[in-house]
Design a protein around this motif. Structure first.
Motif, short mmCIF file in Angstrom:
data_model
loop_
_atom_site.label_atom_id
_atom_site.label_comp_id
_atom_site.label_asym_id
_atom_site.label_seq_id
_atom_site.Cartn_x
_atom_site.Cartn_y
_atom_site.Cartn_z
N TRP A 61 -0.52 -2.79 14.77
CA TRP A 61 -0.32 -2.15 16.06
C TRP A 61 1.10 -1.62 16.18
O TRP A 61 1.34 -0.53 16.71
N GLN A 62 2.06 -2.37 15.65
CA GLN A 62 3.45 -1.91 15.68
C GLN A 62 3.63 -0.66 14.81
O GLN A 62 4.43 0.22 15.14
N ARG A 63 2.84 -0.57 13.73
CA ARG A 63 2.98 0.55 12.80
C ARG A 63 2.35 1.82 13.34
O ARG A 63 2.99 2.87 13.40
N ASP A 64 1.08 1.73 13.73
CA ASP A 64 0.39 2.95 14.15
C ASP A 64 -0.64 2.71 15.25
O ASP A 64 -1.63 3.43 15.36
N THR A 65 -0.38 1.70 16.09
CA THR A 65 -1.27 1.34 17.21
C THR A 65 -2.73 1.27 16.78
O THR A 65 -3.61 1.84 17.44
#
Length: 256
Positions: free
Chosen positions: A246-250
């Motif tokens: 989620w932090q990378r690309d939701t």
């Protein structure tokens, strides 16, 4: 089916001062989970996650509001909740009472009764513990102790029948990778079998892709509630780390 309706609870106060303990207290908490649903209750330490499970398991009764598990409602029927809710505690050593695996599984049952022997044997086999029946509990790994606790809880719930609800308190705590994969398989199988599950966790990483709903507790209150994709943008402000995907690309990706 599980329904928590406007529940508030505080542990008894200090016997000398009479002051209530704030850590773990709940205030006006509401949530629900239907058959086959897995609800992840997340939050920082002291937010009330374990307290909520103790109320669902009938070990405590709410000071106000109601807790319904299947056909029973607490506080009026708090003791009945223990018949339909299986609780696996965070620390398995607090839950294991027998000296051996077999002794722990037979607690409350008659080792000479054929029906009881059949139920215990089937449960041990289900959790791959049928070859460990004579093993002292102190010789078990942490993951094996977790499985023993759940097996014993299932046997105690409805006298071997499948429970209406399964309650897991931080089930991934202390597990190595292979044991964590096994726990995920168990949770997924329970979903497919139509069992209602409440799983508490301070870490969403290994569980969020399995969750139908995420409820975030903060200081004893529901801060967020909804489908994972609807709440993950806001969990960090309540002391819960967002999953790496989620932090990378939701996105929500399988943990393994």
């Amino acid at each position: 089916m599980i329904k928590v309706d406007a529940v508030s609870f505080a542990y008894p106060g200090d016997p000398l001062t009479g002051e209530r303990q704030e850590a773990g207290a709940l205030r006006d908490v509401s949530l629900s989970a239907g058959p086959g649903e897995l609800v992840c209750v997340a939050g920082a330490n002291g937010s009330g996650k374990s307290t909520l499970l103790l109320l669902l398991a009938g070990l405590y009764a709410p000071n106000s509001g109601t807790v319904t598990v299947g056909p029973y409602t607490s506080p009026r029927q708090a003791d009945k909740l223990r018949l339909v809710a299986a609780l696996a505690m965070q620390d398995p050593d607090l839950q294991i009472l027998g000296a051996t695996v077999e002794e722990d599984l037979f607690l409350g049952r008659d080792p000479k009764d054929e029906q009881d022997k059949t139920a215990v044997s089937a449960m041990a086999k289900r959790f791959d513990m049928d070859q460990l029946m004579d093993r002292p509990v102190q010789a078990l790994s942490h993951g094996q102790k977790r499985k023993l606790c759940l097996a014993a809880a299932l046997l105690a719930t409805g006298q071997g029948d499948e429970p209406i609800s399964l309650l897991f308190d931080e089930p991934f705590s202390g597990l190595d990778y292979s044991a964590a994969l096994e726990m995920r398989d168990m949770l997924r199988a329970n979903q497919q079998a139509g069992h209602t599950q409440i799983v508490t966790s301070h870490d969403l990483e290994p569980i969020v892709d399995l969750a139908d709903k995420v409820v975030v507790l903060h200081a004893g209150q529901v801060a967020l509630s909804g489908a994972p994709g609807d709440v993950l943008d806001r969990v960090a402000q309540f002391g819960v780390r967002q999953p790496c995907a989620w932090q990378r690309d939701t996105s929500i990706e399988p943990w393994a």
